[in-house]
Design a protein around this motif. Structure first.
Motif, PDB file in Angstrom:
ATOM      1  N   LEU A 115       8.669 -69.329 -44.585  1.00 24.14           N
ATOM      2  CA  LEU A 115       9.482 -67.862 -44.483  1.00 24.14           C
ATOM      3  C   LEU A 115       8.864 -66.747 -44.937  1.00 24.14           C
ATOM      4  N   PRO A 116       8.261 -66.496 -46.021  1.00 23.17           N
ATOM      5  CA  PRO A 116       7.798 -65.421 -46.435  1.00 23.17           C
ATOM      6  C   PRO A 116       6.784 -64.838 -45.315  1.00 23.17           C
ATOM      7  N   ASN A 117       5.899 -65.871 -44.713  1.00 24.12           N
ATOM      8  CA  ASN A 117       4.977 -65.118 -43.666  1.00 24.12           C
ATOM      9  C   ASN A 117       6.107 -64.608 -42.379  1.00 24.12           C
ATOM     10  N   GLN A 118       7.249 -65.298 -42.053  1.00 27.76           N
ATOM     11  CA  GLN A 118       7.857 -64.857 -40.815  1.00 27.76           C
ATOM     12  C   GLN A 118       8.380 -63.575 -41.316  1.00 27.76           C
ATOM     13  N   PHE A 119       8.965 -63.501 -42.509  1.00 28.65           N
ATOM     14  CA  PHE A 119       9.648 -62.017 -42.929  1.00 28.65           C
ATOM     15  C   PHE A 119       8.474 -60.869 -43.085  1.00 28.65           C
ATOM     16  N   SER A 120       7.345 -61.142 -43.476  1.00 31.15           N
ATOM     17  CA  SER A 120       6.413 -60.344 -43.537  1.00 31.15           C
ATOM     18  C   SER A 120       5.988 -59.693 -42.299  1.00 31.15           C
ATOM     19  N   VAL A 121       5.879 -60.545 -41.209  1.00 26.57           N
ATOM     20  CA  VAL A 121       5.638 -60.176 -40.017  1.00 26.57           C
ATOM     21  C   VAL A 121       6.724 -59.364 -39.398  1.00 26.57           C
ATOM     22  N   ILE A 122       7.881 -59.721 -39.439  1.00 24.85           N
ATOM     23  CA  ILE A 122       9.112 -59.130 -38.898  1.00 24.85           C
ATOM     24  C   ILE A 122       9.146 -57.660 -39.505  1.00 24.85           C
ATOM     25  N   ALA A 123       9.022 -57.540 -40.857  1.00 20.89           N
ATOM     26  CA  ALA A 123       9.096 -56.404 -41.460  1.00 20.89           C
ATOM     27  C   ALA A 123       7.939 -55.287 -41.108  1.00 20.89           C
ATOM     28  N   SER A 124       6.743 -55.870 -40.673  1.00 19.16           N
ATOM     29  CA  SER A 124       5.715 -55.034 -40.243  1.00 19.16           C
ATOM     30  C   SER A 124       5.900 -54.434 -38.940  1.00 19.16           C
ATOM     31  N   ASN A 125       6.736 -55.186 -38.148  1.00 16.48           N
ATOM     32  CA  ASN A 125       7.109 -54.876 -36.835  1.00 16.48           C
ATOM     33  C   ASN A 125       8.184 -53.939 -36.924  1.00 16.48           C
ATOM     34  N   ILE A 126       9.164 -53.936 -37.692  1.00 19.79           N
ATOM     35  CA  ILE A 126      10.192 -52.957 -37.695  1.00 19.79           C
ATOM     36  C   ILE A 126       9.703 -51.717 -38.285  1.00 19.79           C
ATOM     37  N   CYS A 127       8.693 -51.706 -39.541  1.00 22.95           N
ATOM     38  CA  CYS A 127       8.645 -50.414 -40.276  1.00 22.95           C
ATOM     39  C   CYS A 127       7.439 -49.712 -39.786  1.00 22.95           C
ATOM     40  N   GLY A 128       7.178 -49.720 -38.448  1.00 26.41           N
ATOM     41  CA  GLY A 128       6.030 -48.928 -37.870  1.00 26.41           C
ATOM     42  C   GLY A 128       6.528 -47.410 -37.708  1.00 26.41           C
ATOM     43  N   SER A 129       5.804 -46.944 -36.951  1.00 28.93           N
ATOM     44  CA  SER A 129       5.969 -45.374 -36.525  1.00 28.93           C
ATOM     45  C   SER A 129       7.349 -44.878 -36.042  1.00 28.93           C
ATOM     46  N   ASN A 130       7.924 -46.157 -35.410  1.00 24.40           N
ATOM     47  CA  ASN A 130       9.095 -45.966 -34.778  1.00 24.40           C
ATOM     48  C   ASN A 130      10.081 -46.537 -35.615  1.00 24.40           C
ATOM     49  N   GLN A 131      10.235 -46.623 -36.889  1.00 24.67           N
ATOM     50  CA  GLN A 131      11.176 -47.441 -37.581  1.00 24.67           C
ATOM     51  C   GLN A 131      12.585 -46.913 -37.452  1.00 24.67           C
ATOM     52  N   PRO A 132      13.584 -47.832 -37.300  1.00 23.50           N
ATOM     53  CA  PRO A 132      14.906 -47.552 -36.910  1.00 23.50           C
ATOM     54  C   PRO A 132      15.761 -47.255 -38.339  1.00 23.50           C
ATOM     55  N   ASP A 133      16.956 -46.697 -38.045  1.00 23.23           N
ATOM     56  CA  ASP A 133      17.855 -46.426 -39.079  1.00 23.23           C
ATOM     57  C   ASP A 133      18.431 -47.636 -39.735  1.00 23.23           C
ATOM     58  N   MET A 134      18.725 -48.682 -38.820  1.00 25.74           N
ATOM     59  CA  MET A 134      19.307 -49.928 -39.229  1.00 25.74           C
ATOM     60  C   MET A 134      18.769 -51.149 -38.825  1.00 25.74           C
ATOM     61  N   VAL A 135      19.061 -52.226 -39.528  1.00 23.90           N
ATOM     62  CA  VAL A 135      18.831 -53.603 -38.881  1.00 23.90           C
ATOM     63  C   VAL A 135      20.004 -54.239 -38.844  1.00 23.90           C
ATOM     64  N   PHE A 136      20.086 -54.770 -37.585  1.00 17.75           N
ATOM     65  CA  PHE A 136      21.527 -55.430 -37.120  1.00 17.75           C
ATOM     66  C   PHE A 136      21.242 -57.025 -37.528  1.00 17.75           C
ATOM     67  N   TYR A 137      21.885 -57.428 -38.561  1.00 18.42           N
ATOM     68  CA  TYR A 137      21.342 -58.751 -39.022  1.00 18.42           C
ATOM     69  C   TYR A 137      22.337 -59.901 -38.680  1.00 18.42           C
ATOM     70  N   ALA A 138      21.702 -60.719 -37.684  1.00 12.74           N
ATOM     71  CA  ALA A 138      22.543 -62.072 -37.385  1.00 12.74           C
ATOM     72  C   ALA A 138      21.971 -63.124 -38.024  1.00 12.74           C
ATOM     73  N   GLY A 139      22.515 -63.587 -39.207  1.00 12.22           N
ATOM     74  CA  GLY A 139      22.145 -64.445 -39.777  1.00 12.22           C
ATOM     75  C   GLY A 139      22.898 -64.849 -41.152  1.00 12.22           C
ATOM     76  N   ARG A 140      22.635 -65.692 -42.147  1.00 14.18           N
ATOM     77  CA  ARG A 140      23.260 -65.946 -43.317  1.00 14.18           C
ATOM     78  C   ARG A 140      22.922 -64.921 -44.578  1.00 14.18           C
ATOM     79  N   GLN A 141      23.953 -64.781 -45.406  1.00 16.31           N
ATOM     80  CA  GLN A 141      23.578 -63.891 -46.490  1.00 16.31           C
ATOM     81  C   GLN A 141      22.529 -64.327 -47.457  1.00 16.31           C
TER      82      GLN A 141
END
Length: 511
Positions: free
Chosen positions: A321-347
């Motif tokens: 799971l850490p590897n999955q989240f690390s890759v997800i974070a690198s995809n999100i936090c690039g030059s086109n970073q969004p204002d929000m993450v819409f999270y469809a999952g458990r707390q």
């Protein structure tokens, strides 16, 4: 050969120059031997007792699976995760009220609270919210037996029906509940359910086939009602599920409320969707569907034109799971970073995900999600969490709640026995309302002059009439059940959690 003990005149424990006579030394030794043997025997009996389940409750894979009325106050279901101090007063309270009901001389019926109540380090679906849920159910029983919910006849006996930490034993427990509809138990309804999963759908479907009504407390997945829409979602065919009702709003209503709040925010314009892809989790699936289908929310995703990010995990400490989240974070936090993450999952996965986003993103990011986030106490990184709550104690105690007096009555009763901190997640409040709704349907079915116990199918039919003049005055607000078993006009608070854990009410919407 007998055991012979002798003592030297200058034993190392004797005082110099004062040798101890032999006969006087044998008694302490004999007493010590007896004490050790007694401790071993008593210790073995304690261990043996803690390893047993209550009478009639079998042990399956180390968990006590079945139905209990609280008679075994040292029940091993509840002696895990260091929460014995919370479980023991709860079980004592349930047992005491059940005993009072049995010996009251009044007719009584049984309502079962169904869910995954045991937990192990590897299996804990409710992430610590089982205790507050059952505390709320007990307060619902207590208040119903004291006259709330349409009188006090018949009295309500509460039993706990445990499916196991992963709900894997749901069929065994449901079969037991079906056997309890006759004497001496007179089971007429089931409440709870707790989770929007395939196992919960299967259990509700089997109970429905037996004519036993179900009142859900926090099952928020879209279509988790009498329509049977959730059957197709988990591959169980089509058709209605008669008697499946709930007191909580669904995910679609939650996110619609969030969307109306976000529309007023000019600082939040773009979003990326992150989804937990576990096929059995209908809550996550409903979040994903509503984020993409709600026109207001979908517009935030369309502005960024980013692909959906996905992960799959059962536990926060799962390898990979850490590897999955690390890759997800690198995809999100690039030059086109969004204002929000819409999270469809458990707390339970939010803390880890936000930790990686905090490391990678150049500016704070806001996570938007559903009611499961109510259990969050802090936000582990810059930014904030925006979510819709099922029941927030601060909102319900405030002036914006038209049903404030009803909530305060519940609160007064709750704090007499339990810690008010257990109200934070909202599960105790919703469990109380599910229990009270079942009790009111039972009372309306029975009537003041009835001599016989109500039949479960009659209680099921009465649930659909619980609106207008017969609405349930719940702790979370008034509950009007409609023809599909869904509540109408529910209060939906939309809140924001700051990094220091402080909650701010953004708005209160209606479903």
């Amino acid at each position: 050969m007998g055991l012979r003990v002798t003592w030297s005149r200058h034993h190392e424990d004797d005082e110099p120059g004062f040798p101890m006579p032999r006969r006087r030394r044998r008694w302490p030794f004999a007493v010590a031997v007896v004490a050790v043997l007694l401790a071993v025997v008593l210790g073995w009996r304690v261990v043996d007792r803690l390893g047993r389940c209550a009478a009639g409750v079998p042990k399956v894979h180390g968990e006590c699976i079945g139905v209990s009325d609280g008679r075994d106050r040292e029940h091993p279901w509840f002696a895990t995760h260091g929460q014995e101090k919370a479980w023991k007063p709860l079980l004592r309270a349930i047992w005491a009220e059940n005993e009072r009901v049995r010996h009251s001389g009044k007719k009584y019926v049984t309502v079962a609270y169904l869910g995954p109540f045991s937990f192990t380090p590897d299996r804990d679906l409710t992430t610590g919210r089982t205790i507050p849920e059952l505390e709320g159910a007990y307060i619902g029983q207590l208040r119903a037996n004291r006259g709330e919910g349409g009188g006090d006849h018949p009295q309500i006996r509460l039993v706990l029906a445990n499916e196991g930490g992963d709900q894997g034993q749901w069929r065994r427990v449901v079969d037991r509940l079906k056997d309890m509809t006759g004497a001496p138990d007179h089971l007429v309804a089931v409440a709870g359910l707790a989770l929007s999963t395939k196992a919960t759908v299967q259990a509700a479907l089997e109970l429905s086939k037996a004519g036993i009504p179900v009142v859900g407390d926090v099952v928020t997945a879209d279509g988790f009602d009498s329509t049977g829409a959730v059957r197709a979602a988990v591959g169980l065919g089509g058709g209605r599920i008669p008697g499946l009702t709930r007191v909580n709003p669904e995910v679609g209503d939650e996110l619609a409320a969030v969307g109306r709040v976000l529309a007023k925010r000019h600082d939040l314009r773009t979003a990326t969707l992150v989804t937990d892809q576990r096929a059995t989790d209908l809550y996550a699936k409903s979040l994903r569907d509503d984020f993409t289908k709600n026109p207001v929310l979908a517009s935030y995703l369309q502005r960024r034109h980013a692909l959906e990010e996905t992960f799959t995990a059962d536990r926060p400490d799962e390898p990979g799971l850490p590897n999955q989240f690390s890759v997800i974070a690198s995809n999100i936090c690039g030059s086109n970073q969004p204002d929000m993450v819409f999270y469809a999952g458990r707390q339970k996965f939010i803390k880890a995900l936000i930790g990686y986003l905090a490391q990678r993103c150049r500016r704070p990011i806001t996570l938007v999600t559903g009611s499961d986030a109510s259990a969050m106490t802090t936000y582990p990184g810059p930014g904030s969490i925006i979510y819709a709550a099922l029941a927030d104690p601060d909102v319900l105690a405030g002036d914006r709640n038209p049903s404030r007096a009803t909530y305060l009555g519940f609160l007064e009763q709750f704090r007499r026995t339990f810690d008010v901190a257990d109200l934070r997640s909202g599960w105790a409040i919703m469990a109380h309302d599910a229990m009270l709704t079942a009790a009111q349907a039972i009372r309306r079915t029975t009537g003041p002059a009835a001599k016989d116990e109500p039949a479960p199918d009659n209680v099921r039919n009465m649930l659909y009439a619980m609106h207008a003049a017969n609405r349930v005055l719940g702790a979370s607000g008034d509950i009007d059940l409609g023809p599909d078993g869904d509540p109408a006009h529910r209060l939906i608070p939309v809140l924001q959690i700051a990094p220091d854990g402080r909650r701010t009410l953004l708005d209160v919407q209606r479903s």
